[in-house]
Design a protein around this motif. Structure first.
Motif: not given
Length: 501
Positions: A88, A228, A232, A370
């Motif tokens: 992350t 992107k 995520r 992504s």
């Protein structure tokens, strides 16, 4: 000279025996050498070596085993946590604070799924199909109809709270925690009191979704594009949703209210996490409100709220159609498959297959978003809209396991990828001064589209050909409209900045 006595054979008496002779009276039988005396416990070889009684030694064995298992589990959990945090925080997300938002969204999705499991088990799975359809229709009437009125207010209301976004996210979590705790006591009976509580959960969840979309640009690292970053965040929510489905099922085995009690704990933790987001989330420097308009800017009078351009409106229309299809399929296929499972499969198996296909399609859309380029987002929205239209038409013509699974997967993938393309267009065409407001307004439109699709799905007769034909027809009309707008707008590659008055 004294006479010598002959030596006596046998064991020499102990000190006490020599004094009183009581041992000879109390021992009725002689004891052979090597045998334990009465009341004596001989230790085993291992105990003789360790000097410990058997119960203490057994407790020590289990304690050491439990300690080893606990240590190994702790290392696995710690290692998994480090890998998740590393994923992350990649590409600058940790430094910008985006990683904290990703973790908060994952927790939000986990709690929402626990509530969904509890409501589905009460409203849908616990009663016959006819009664379940009536309950879901009542659920739509009591929850979705007021939400359709409240949703347009959410965006403008949040526009007025630019300095309190962390508090708004925390309050949405805290409200759902309180409602989940109250629902745990009423979910068993499935009475009317459950529906207003579900409405409150729905409104709080959608308010969180709007604020989350607004917050992402504030935490965007330099290494990531907006599409992107949103991909995520969405993917993290999908993964935790899959885990929460299994956890919710296990909690439901304990009792109908236990998934809601689990959601209470999750949302309390989320409330605390929301206040740990970076301070720039609450920054409102240079922000203004925006309207989603398709007319050229020159036609707008000076001093009126800024327009965001026709490309965003075109994409929003296409993504709204995809959200409509998802809402329709959720409500329509849930009852259709339960009554007429395709391919002769058991209803539960067929529903699980379609739900898994939709989830995998959604995840695939996030993964594709992504790494796909954000250029030509208008073409991308039109392409996924065409793909979903073809899948719906195929399911209407050849209703079966393969086509139904395919339309669920394609609809999930198209809606996810289309939303990411819309985000990219907002990033490209909308200036920073009005971007957060544009996110809030577009998110509200998309939520209302899902509500409209679900209402149509629950109102149609349970006829596969009829329902899927209606869906394909609506999608065809929206595809032609979007394609016409694409020809007018064109797939621009350069950033077009509308004037900000």
């Amino acid at each position: 000279m004294a006479e010598e006595k002959p030596p006596q054979h046998g064991p020499r008496p102990g000190p006490s025996e020599g004094r009183s002779g009581a041992s000879a009276v109390s021992r009725p039988h002689p004891v052979a050498p090597g045998e334990p005396e009465a009341g004596e416990v001989r230790p085993t070889d291992g105990q003789e070596r360790s000097g410990e009684p058997p119960t203490v030694r057994a407790r020590g064995f289990w304690a050491r085993g439990a300690s080893a298992v606990g240590a190994r589990t702790g290392r696995v959990v710690h290692g998994t946590g480090r890998r998740i945090r590393r994923a992350t925080s990649a590409e600058g997300a940790g430094e910008s604070g985006l990683a904290k938002l990703i973790e908060l969204h994952a927790l939000n999705s986990f709690g929402d799924m626990l509530i969904t499991v509890a409501l589905a088990s009460t409203i849908f799975f616990s009663v016959p199909t006819g009664e379940a359809r009536g309950r879901v229709a009542l659920y739509l009437l009591i929850t979705m109809a007021p939400f359709a009125v409240l949703a347009p207010v959410i965006g403008p209301l949040l526009d007025r709270l630019p300095n309190g976004r962390r508090s708004a996210m925390a309050m949405s979590m805290l409200a759902r925690a309180a409602l989940a705790w109250v629902m745990a006591a009423t979910v068993t009976g499935g009475g009317l009191a459950l529906y207003p509580e579900a409405l409150g959960v729905l409104v709080a969840s959608k308010a969180y979704g709007v604020v989350r979309s607004v917050v992402v640009p504030r935490l965007l690292p330099a290494q990531l594009s907006l599409v992107k970053a949103n991909s995520r965040v969405t993917l993290a929510g999908l993964l935790t949703t899959l885990v929460a489905g299994g956890v919710g099922g296990l909690l439901h085995l304990i009792g109908p209210g236990w998934p809601l009690r689990g959601a209470f704990v999750v949302f309390v933790i989320g409330t605390l996490m929301a206040f740990h987001l970076p301070h720039q989330v609450d920054s409102a420097k240079g922000e203004q409100r925006a309207e989603l308009l398709s007319e050229p800017q020159e036609a707008r009078p000076k001093g009126v709220l800024r327009a965001v351009g026709p490309s965003v409106v075109m994409a929003l229309r296409g993504v709204a159609a995809l959200r409509w299809l998802v809402g329709f399929l959720v409500m329509f296929l849930a009852f259709l498959i339960r009554r007429e499972p395709p391919g002769g499969l058991p209803g539960t198996v067929a529903l699980g297959l379609v739900a898994a296909a939709a989830g995998l399609g959604n995840a695939l859309g996030s993964v594709l978003g992504s790494w796909l380029r954000t250029r030509g987002s208008e073409v991308l929205v039109t392409s996924v809209l065409a793909l979903a239209t073809v899948a719906a038409a195929a399911a209407a013509l050849w209703y079966g396991v393969v086509t139904v699974t395919a339309v669920a997967a394609v609809a999930g993938m198209a809606a996810s990828l289309g939303k990411l393309a819309l985000d990219a267009l907002i990033q490209r065409d909308v200036p920073e001064a009005v971007r957060t407001s544009a996110f809030a307004r577009s998110e509200t439109v998309l939520q209302l589209s899902w509500v409209a699709g679900g209402a149509v799905g629950i109102s149609l007769p349970l006829n596969a050909v009829l329902g899927l034909t209606v869906a394909a027809s609506v999608m065809t009309v929206m595809l032609l409209w979007t394609f016409r707008s694409l020809l007018r707008v064109g797939p621009r590659r350069s950033a077009a900045r509308p004037r900000v008055a």
